[in-house]
Enzyme design. Structure first.
Site, PDB file in Angstrom:
ATOM      1  N   LEU A 247      39.022  45.877  38.997  1.00 33.36           N
ATOM      2  CA  LEU A 247      39.988  45.786  40.104  1.00 33.36           C
ATOM      3  C   LEU A 247      39.457  44.944  41.262  1.00 33.36           C
ATOM      4  O   LEU A 247      40.165  44.710  42.236  1.00 33.36           O
ATOM      5  CB  LEU A 247      40.371  47.198  40.573  1.00 33.36           C
ATOM      6  N   LYS A 248      38.220  44.522  41.151  1.00 38.23           N
ATOM      7  CA  LYS A 248      37.604  43.591  42.123  1.00 38.23           C
ATOM      8  C   LYS A 248      37.970  43.948  43.563  1.00 38.23           C
ATOM      9  O   LYS A 248      38.549  43.150  44.299  1.00 38.23           O
ATOM     10  CB  LYS A 248      37.997  42.154  41.808  1.00 38.23           C
ATOM     11  N   LEU A 249      37.582  45.147  43.972  1.00 41.24           N
ATOM     12  CA  LEU A 249      37.898  45.592  45.326  1.00 41.24           C
ATOM     13  C   LEU A 249      37.152  44.753  46.367  1.00 41.24           C
ATOM     14  O   LEU A 249      36.006  44.363  46.156  1.00 41.24           O
ATOM     15  CB  LEU A 249      37.507  47.061  45.519  1.00 41.24           C
ATOM     16  N   HIS A 250      37.816  44.505  47.484  1.00 39.90           N
ATOM     17  CA  HIS A 250      37.171  43.836  48.613  1.00 39.90           C
ATOM     18  C   HIS A 250      38.041  44.071  49.838  1.00 39.90           C
ATOM     19  O   HIS A 250      39.163  43.557  49.904  1.00 39.90           O
ATOM     20  CB  HIS A 250      37.015  42.339  48.342  1.00 39.90           C
TER      21      HIS A 250
ATOM     22  N   THR B 269      38.429  51.445  53.559  1.00 36.21           N
ATOM     23  CA  THR B 269      39.426  51.279  52.492  1.00 36.21           C
ATOM     24  C   THR B 269      38.754  51.236  51.123  1.00 36.21           C
ATOM     25  O   THR B 269      39.223  51.861  50.165  1.00 36.21           O
ATOM     26  CB  THR B 269      40.248  49.998  52.751  1.00 36.21           C
TER      27      THR B 269
HETATM   28  O1  OMP Z   1      35.224  40.543  36.520  1.00 28.22           O
HETATM   29  C1  OMP Z   1      35.467  40.067  35.409  1.00 28.22           C
HETATM   30  O2  OMP Z   1      35.629  40.805  34.438  1.00 28.22           O
HETATM   31  C2  OMP Z   1      35.412  38.622  35.251  1.00 28.22           C
HETATM   32  C3  OMP Z   1      34.547  37.952  36.093  1.00 28.22           C
HETATM   33  C4  OMP Z   1      34.274  36.588  35.875  1.00 28.22           C
HETATM   34  O3  OMP Z   1      33.455  35.973  36.569  1.00 28.22           O
HETATM   35  N1  OMP Z   1      34.910  35.959  34.864  1.00 28.22           N
HETATM   36  C5  OMP Z   1      35.828  36.594  34.054  1.00 28.22           C
HETATM   37  O4  OMP Z   1      36.350  35.946  33.143  1.00 28.22           O
HETATM   38  N2  OMP Z   1      36.118  37.918  34.262  1.00 28.22           N
HETATM   39  C6  OMP Z   1      37.145  38.596  33.450  1.00 28.22           C
HETATM   40  O5  OMP Z   1      36.729  38.591  32.081  1.00 28.22           O
HETATM   41  C7  OMP Z   1      37.826  38.348  31.208  1.00 28.22           C
HETATM   42  C8  OMP Z   1      37.535  37.118  30.395  1.00 28.22           C
HETATM   43  O6  OMP Z   1      38.606  36.851  29.548  1.00 28.22           O
HETATM   44  P1  OMP Z   1      38.567  35.666  28.478  1.00 28.22           P
HETATM   45  O7  OMP Z   1      38.280  34.391  29.224  1.00 28.22           O
HETATM   46  O8  OMP Z   1      39.959  35.696  27.886  1.00 28.22           O
HETATM   47  O9  OMP Z   1      37.487  36.015  27.489  1.00 28.22           O
HETATM   48  C9  OMP Z   1      39.068  38.235  32.094  1.00 28.22           C
HETATM   49  O10 OMP Z   1      39.702  39.499  32.091  1.00 28.22           O
HETATM   50  C10 OMP Z   1      38.527  37.939  33.478  1.00 28.22           C
HETATM   51  O11 OMP Z   1      39.335  38.523  34.492  1.00 28.22           O
END
Ligand code: OMP
Length: 235
Positions: A65-68, A73
């Site tokens: 959910l990448k909170l910030h 909050t």
């Molecule tokens: O936080 C994450 O999961 C994430 C961070 C990041 O730097 N890069 C990244 O791709 N993700 C997540 O990892 C998954 C990668 O998906 P695919 O590129 O389809 O393999 C996605 O759900 C992205 O939201």
């Protein structure tokens, strides 16, 4: 992490628009996948309930959910999320945000992962966003800040894992998206690494979306990645 099998180290990203499609994918993958990531697409599509249902069925769940936000909050949101029973939650790796999430998860088994530099970014993207430091320096700084805040791990590309492991030691979890089996499409990812290379570099968990979910046979794609993880982690 230490007792996890090769299968338990694969986290499949359920990046689909609704719980129905996610459920169909989970059924199709069956026991080939034990750990799922639910991110913004499915959660904003009404799929948050699926998280607790998957936990009830014995799967592990990563809520991405990448909170910030301001500390209050973030702390209160993390406390709510901790009740769902998920294993991991992502927050952006800023000191205030990390400290607030660590406070919010108190008393639960939720682990907080700090997002360092998105795997779709390279040095030019960081410069365009106004950062003076490149990918490696930024990942390093955020990794140390994550550790110092008492959080549990970081999200980074496996391209930086070997160097980061040496910097932060064995205890911080290194969780790597941007995984691409040899020959697969990079899509919008820039810092990509194969499953085998990621494990050999020292990654704890691999996050994989499209190479599994968009495959003609997702189960076979997942099994192939599990085999690659097993081969790479063999002594
Ligand atoms: O936080 C994450 O999961 C994430 C961070 C990041 O730097 N890069 C990244 O791709 N993700 C997540 O990892 C998954 C990668 O998906 P695919 O590129 O389809 O393999 C996605 O759900 C992205 O939201």
């Amino acid at each position: 992490m230490a007792s996890d099998t090769a299968r338990d180290r694969l986290i499949v990203a359920l990046d689909v628009p609704d719980a129905g499609q996610a459920r169909a994918l989970v059924e199709r993958l069956g026991d080939s996948v034990s750990f799922y990531k639910l991110g913004m697409e499915i959660v904003y599509g009404g799929g948050l309930d699926l998280a607790s249902r998957l936990v009830g069925e014995g799967k592990r769940v990563f809520l991405d959910l990448k909170l910030h936000d301001i500390p209050t909050t973030v702390e209160r949101a993390t406390a709510q999320i901790a009740r769902i029973g998920a294993t991991f939650l992502t927050v952006h790796a800023y000191p205030q945000t990390l400290a607030a999430a660590v406070a919010g998860k108190a008393g639960s088994s939720l682990k907080i992962l700090g997002v360092t530099v998105m795997t779709s970014y390279d040095n030019a993207d960081l410069a365009a966003a106004g950062y003076r430091s490149g990918v490696r320096e930024t990942v390093e700084r955020r990794a140390l800040q994550t550790r110092d805040a008492g959080a549990d791990g970081i999200i980074l590309s496996a391209a930086e894992v070997a160097e980061l492991r040496a910097l932060v030691g064995a205890d911080l979890l290194l969780v790597t998206p941007g995984i691409r089996p040899a020959g697969s499409d990079a899509n919008d990812q820039k810092r990509i690494v194969t499953p085998g290379e990621a494990i050999r570099a020292g990654a704890d968990y691999l996050v994989v979306g499209r190479p599994v979910t968009a495959a003609g046979d997702p189960r076979r794609a997942a099994e192939a990645i599990v085999e690659e993880i097993a081969a790479a982690s063999a002594p």
